[in-house]
Design a protein around this motif. Structure first.
Motif, PDB file in Angstrom:
ATOM      1  N   LEU A 106       1.399  -1.279   0.066  1.00 26.35           N
ATOM      2  CA  LEU A 106       0.085  -0.030  -0.117  1.00 26.35           C
ATOM      3  C   LEU A 106       0.781   1.165  -0.205  1.00 26.35           C
ATOM      4  CD1 LEU A 106      -2.820  -0.662   2.820  1.00 26.35           C
ATOM      5  CD2 LEU A 106      -2.854  -0.500   0.154  1.00 26.35           C
ATOM      6  N   LEU A 107       2.195   1.109   0.849  1.00 26.44           N
ATOM      7  CA  LEU A 107       2.776   2.571   1.061  1.00 26.44           C
ATOM      8  C   LEU A 107       3.504   3.077  -0.018  1.00 26.44           C
ATOM      9  CD1 LEU A 107       3.608   2.402   4.855  1.00 26.44           C
ATOM     10  CD2 LEU A 107       1.514   3.530   3.766  1.00 26.44           C
ATOM     11  N   TYR A 165       2.616   3.007  -3.287  1.00 30.70           N
ATOM     12  CA  TYR A 165       2.124   4.084  -4.252  1.00 30.70           C
ATOM     13  C   TYR A 165       2.082   5.875  -4.160  1.00 30.70           C
ATOM     14  CZ  TYR A 165      -0.983   0.173  -5.657  1.00 30.70           C
ATOM     15  OH  TYR A 165      -1.135  -0.644  -6.229  1.00 30.70           O
ATOM     16  N   PHE A 166       3.190   5.612  -2.885  1.00 26.56           N
ATOM     17  CA  PHE A 166       3.617   6.777  -3.214  1.00 26.56           C
ATOM     18  C   PHE A 166       4.922   6.821  -3.085  1.00 26.56           C
ATOM     19  CE2 PHE A 166      -0.316   6.136  -0.063  1.00 26.56           C
ATOM     20  CZ  PHE A 166      -0.773   7.828  -0.058  1.00 26.56           C
ATOM     21  N   SER A 167       5.070   7.765  -4.311  1.00 24.44           N
ATOM     22  CA  SER A 167       6.487   8.801  -4.825  1.00 24.44           C
ATOM     23  C   SER A 167       6.780   7.292  -5.541  1.00 24.44           C
ATOM     24  CB  SER A 167       7.289   8.870  -3.597  1.00 24.44           C
ATOM     25  OG  SER A 167       7.381   9.849  -2.359  1.00 24.44           O
ATOM     26  N   GLY A 168       5.675   6.853  -6.282  1.00 22.36           N
ATOM     27  CA  GLY A 168       6.444   6.429  -6.979  1.00 22.36           C
ATOM     28  C   GLY A 168       7.478   4.991  -6.902  1.00 22.36           C
ATOM     29  N   VAL A 170       9.739   4.269  -5.568  1.00 19.34           N
ATOM     30  CA  VAL A 170      11.230   4.685  -6.356  1.00 19.34           C
ATOM     31  C   VAL A 170      11.417   5.062  -5.295  1.00 19.34           C
ATOM     32  CG1 VAL A 170      11.043   4.721  -8.734  1.00 19.34           C
ATOM     33  CG2 VAL A 170      11.382   6.444  -7.088  1.00 19.34           C
ATOM     34  N   ASP A 209      12.915   2.899  -2.996  1.00 19.76           N
ATOM     35  CA  ASP A 209      12.945   2.543  -1.449  1.00 19.76           C
ATOM     36  C   ASP A 209      13.679   2.054  -0.428  1.00 19.76           C
ATOM     37  OD1 ASP A 209      10.380   3.685  -1.010  1.00 19.76           O
ATOM     38  OD2 ASP A 209       9.112   1.938  -1.896  1.00 19.76           O
ATOM     39  N   ALA A 210      13.899   1.932   0.588  1.00 18.49           N
ATOM     40  CA  ALA A 210      14.977   0.341   1.296  1.00 18.49           C
ATOM     41  C   ALA A 210      14.657  -0.769   0.582  1.00 18.49           C
ATOM     42  CB  ALA A 210      14.910   0.810   2.657  1.00 18.49           C
ATOM     43  N   THR A 212       5.728   7.846 -13.278  1.00 21.11           N
ATOM     44  CA  THR A 212       4.498   7.755 -13.502  1.00 21.11           C
ATOM     45  C   THR A 212       3.833   8.000 -15.065  1.00 21.11           C
ATOM     46  OG1 THR A 212       4.998  10.262 -13.819  1.00 21.11           O
ATOM     47  CG2 THR A 212       4.454   9.592 -11.368  1.00 21.11           C
ATOM     48  N   GLN A 213       5.180   7.861 -16.136  1.00 20.37           N
ATOM     49  CA  GLN A 213       4.703   7.757 -17.266  1.00 20.37           C
ATOM     50  C   GLN A 213       4.846   6.358 -17.922  1.00 20.37           C
ATOM     51  OE1 GLN A 213       4.698  11.013 -17.903  1.00 20.37           O
ATOM     52  NE2 GLN A 213       5.024  12.262 -16.232  1.00 20.37           N
ATOM     53  N   LEU A 214       4.583   5.390 -16.923  1.00 24.96           N
ATOM     54  CA  LEU A 214       5.005   4.029 -18.114  1.00 24.96           C
ATOM     55  C   LEU A 214       3.898   3.467 -16.906  1.00 24.96           C
ATOM     56  CD1 LEU A 214       8.555   3.036 -18.933  1.00 24.96           C
ATOM     57  CD2 LEU A 214       6.886   3.631 -20.213  1.00 24.96           C
ATOM     58  N   PRO A 215       3.009   2.799 -17.615  1.00 26.56           N
ATOM     59  CA  PRO A 215       1.570   1.946 -16.838  1.00 26.56           C
ATOM     60  C   PRO A 215       1.833   0.471 -15.792  1.00 26.56           C
ATOM     61  CG  PRO A 215       2.680   1.083 -18.805  1.00 26.56           C
ATOM     62  CD  PRO A 215       3.060   1.950 -18.762  1.00 26.56           C
ATOM     63  N   ARG A 274      16.385   5.638   2.879  1.00 25.61           N
ATOM     64  CA  ARG A 274      16.520   6.020   4.133  1.00 25.61           C
ATOM     65  C   ARG A 274      16.891   4.732   5.171  1.00 25.61           C
ATOM     66  NH1 ARG A 274      13.909  11.054   4.435  1.00 25.61           N
ATOM     67  NH2 ARG A 274      13.905  10.793   6.044  1.00 25.61           N
ATOM     68  N   ARG A 275      17.984   3.638   4.491  1.00 23.30           N
ATOM     69  CA  ARG A 275      18.315   2.775   6.037  1.00 23.30           C
ATOM     70  C   ARG A 275      19.782   2.935   5.542  1.00 23.30           C
ATOM     71  NH1 ARG A 275      15.703  -3.066   5.802  1.00 23.30           N
ATOM     72  NH2 ARG A 275      14.299  -1.517   6.319  1.00 23.30           N
TER      73      ARG A 275
END
Lengths: 230, 380
Positions: B52-53, B55-58, B60, B62-63, B178-181, B319-320
């Motif tokens: 779920l999380l 879905y924010f900031s694409g 990318v 992410d740790a 956000t530009q690709l499916p 962020r890790r």
């Protein structure tokens, strides 16, 4: 139709929640820095400093953004499910200018935050949602077509055209209905309060307060729409 | 409208529009993910929804993306972490090479094709990949676009870049994603990991390279709290007043003081990479300031929860906190094989950050050789 309206506005709400999550993260970072400063002042609480690491802060910020989005979904988007065109008469009724005129006249006569904000934020979310639909259609078609079917430039042109068509279709079919339903819902909620001889001013205040910043954030990105014609 | 379309046509268009909206909601919103997850649970199938999380900031930088297990085949003579060292300048190539080596054969074959398009016979080494990225950048505008082309193919990357530019936005990875499916998520995960690693490999060192490490990264018995705790950085033994230099260009996210970290500076280098410098005696930059690699940002000290003068240097990816030694690129290393061979079927790749302490790593660095000590350094 009501499900379609709900989905359209919900997509717009998510598009705006996705825009503000970075701001929420900055806020969480600043709060954490402040809390660390306070906790570090005493030996007994110093051990709590840095307990919340950067990863946890990201998770907290995203949870806040998610909760915000779900709250707006519940308070502002859910009433879209109440849209009804049970028979031809009702369908014609919603097309009539008098319907809009009557509702706007009531807004003018007794403006309340809900009557003013709900149609506005719904219109903005509808725009954002329709653009997201267009982009999804366009990118999916491009990926599908460019693989083997046509050359990439043809695929891009076709995908763009169909994306724009999808957006226009969604706006023509669902856009105005969603705004009308928001106006109708706000009006009904305010009128119900008036009948109880209470002030309609506080009706739907939470929904308005939560949705307005999201709508403004989305509106500030409105230049993205130009991509459809570039 | 009623004059243009007959009622049943309108019904079809309304149905189509509703279907499009529901499709977009199913793929683009956490609510949709919840519904799809529920359906998958009921039907006993596997949900394709992202967490779920994400879905924010694409999703990318992410740790979770650096948790991919890596088991490279390594020579026995040196600790594996030493292989991660790369000379400056090939950092991005090394990062992309590391991730590319772990991709499915189809993605690697597609990358080879891209290499041929840019007059590269093969992509056997990090340098090959670095060359490819620099050549592709001419067409794909940014490192992000070029690295995306490596994993997603040139057409998708070109499309994503052109759509981002049409929106008048800088083609950062968040915007490109956000530009690709939704089916393109794996390409963006690979690209963001490559860019994170590449950025981290390009970092320099905040003090003299041969500075003694008094406490390495990893779990340790805390010197003042007296309990087992993860040490999220490395403690570098430097005298009070030693100049601390920022390890790469970035923006100061925090320049403040508290009783634990003392005078602390946190720098955001972009692409999910941040560094922190704690226990300083004097801060020379302020929050929001842009800094350039090598700029003196503070003077080290003994402020906060510290038992002696030192610099706590911390590196975070997605962020890790990770061991900064894994990405350190300033000490000479012996020539090591990077090309797959029958004896070594997988190319030697830089590692994802190891989870545990890195005393062996520090010892390996010391064994490999150190630069001459500088004037500001405390002798071991």
């Amino acid at each position: 139709m009501p499900l379609g309206l709900f989905a359209l506005v919900a997509v717009g709400v998510h598009a705006s929640a996705d825009l503000v999550d970075d701001k929420v993260l900055s806020l969480v970072d600043a709060l954490d820095a402040w809390a660390d400063g306070v906790l570090a002042q005493w030996n007994s609480t110093a051990a709590w400093v840095d307990r919340i690491g950067p990863l946890q802060r990201t998770v907290i910020a995203r949870l806040v953004a998610l909760a915000w989005e779900l709250a707006v979904d519940a308070l502002v988007v859910l009433p879209q499910l109440g849209y009804g065109e049970a028979d031809e008469h009702e369908a014609k009724f919603s097309f009539r200018k008098e319907t809009w005129r009557t509702l706007f006249a009531r807004v003018n006569r007794q403006p309340t935050p809900m009557r003013l904000v709900r149609p506005f934020v719904t219109a903005v979310f509808v725009g954002g949602g329709a653009y997201a639909v267009a982009r999804l259609v366009e990118s999916t078609l491009f990926v599908a077509l460019q693989a083997d079917v046509v050359t990439p430039s043809v695929a891009e042109g076709l995908a763009r055209g169909l994306g724009v068509a999808a957006m226009l279709l969604v706006l023509a079919s669902h856009g105005w209905r969603a705004v009308l339903r928001a106006l109708e819902h706000a009006d009904a909620a305010c009128e119900a309060r008036v009948k109880l001889a209470k002030s309609p001013w506080p009706v739907g205040l939470w929904g308005s307060v939560l949705s307005l910043p999201l709508a403004v954030a989305l509106l500030l990105q409105a230049q993205n729409l130009l991509a459809l014609v570039r | 409208m009623t004059d243009v379309f007959r009622a049943n046509s309108r019904g079809l268009f309304d149905f189509l529009a509703a279907a499009l909206c529901l499709w977009a909601a199913a793929w683009h919103t956490p609510v949709g993910a919840l519904v799809r997850g529920g359906i998958a649970k009921v039907s006993g199938s596997k949900s394709e929804g992202r967490p779920l999380l994400a879905y924010f900031s694409g999703g990318v930088y992410d740790a979770r993306e650096i948790e991919v297990p890596v088991t490279p085949v390594l020579p026995d003579t040196l600790p594996s972490e030493v292989l991660a060292i790369v000379p400056p300048g090939t950092a991005l190539g090394r990062g992309a090479f590391a991730v590319l080596s772990r991709q499915p054969a189809s993605v690697r074959a597609s990358a080879e094709q891209l290499g041929q398009r840019y007059q590269l016979a093969s992509l056997q080494t990090p340098d090959d990949v670095a060359t490819l990225v620099s050549r592709a950048k001419v067409d794909f505008v940014t490192d992000e676009g070029a690295v995306l082309a490596l994993f997603a193919g040139p057409e998708l990357a070109r499309y994503a870049v052109s759509r981002a530019r049409a929106e008048g936005r800088a083609p950062t990875l968040e915007v490109l994603s956000t530009q690709l499916p939704p089916g393109s998520t794996t390409f963006f995960e690979a690209t963001s990991q490559a860019l994170m690693f590449g950025t981290a490999y390009g970092l320099s060192w905040p003090v003299a390279p041969s500075t003694r490490v008094t406490s390495p990264f990893g779990s340790r018995n805390h010197p003042t709290l007296g309990r087992q705790q993860l040490h999220t950085g490395v403690d570098l033994s430097v005298a009070e007043g030693t100049q601390v230099k920022v390890v790469a260009d970035g923006i100061v996210k925090r320049a403040s003081e508290d009783a634990v970290n003392g005078k602390v500076i946190i720098i955001d280098h972009g692409r999910g990479v941040t560094t922190a410098y704690c226990h300083n005696s004097r801060l020379l930059v302020t929050t929001g300031e842009a800094v350039t690699a090598g700029q003196v940002i503070s003077e080290s000290g003994n402020t906060g929860r510290s038992t002696g003068p030192h610099l706590h240097y911390q590196l975070e990816l997605g962020r890790r906190p990770v061991d900064p030694f894994v990405f350190r690129g300033h000490k000479p290393v012996a020539e090591l094989p990077t090309v797959p061979s029958p004896a070594n079927p997988r190319p030697v790749v830089p590692l994802a950050p190891p989870p545990g302490p890195s005393k062996a790593l520090k010892a390996a660095f010391d064994a490999v050789g150190a630069a001459p000590p500088e004037a500001t350094e405390v002798p071991p």
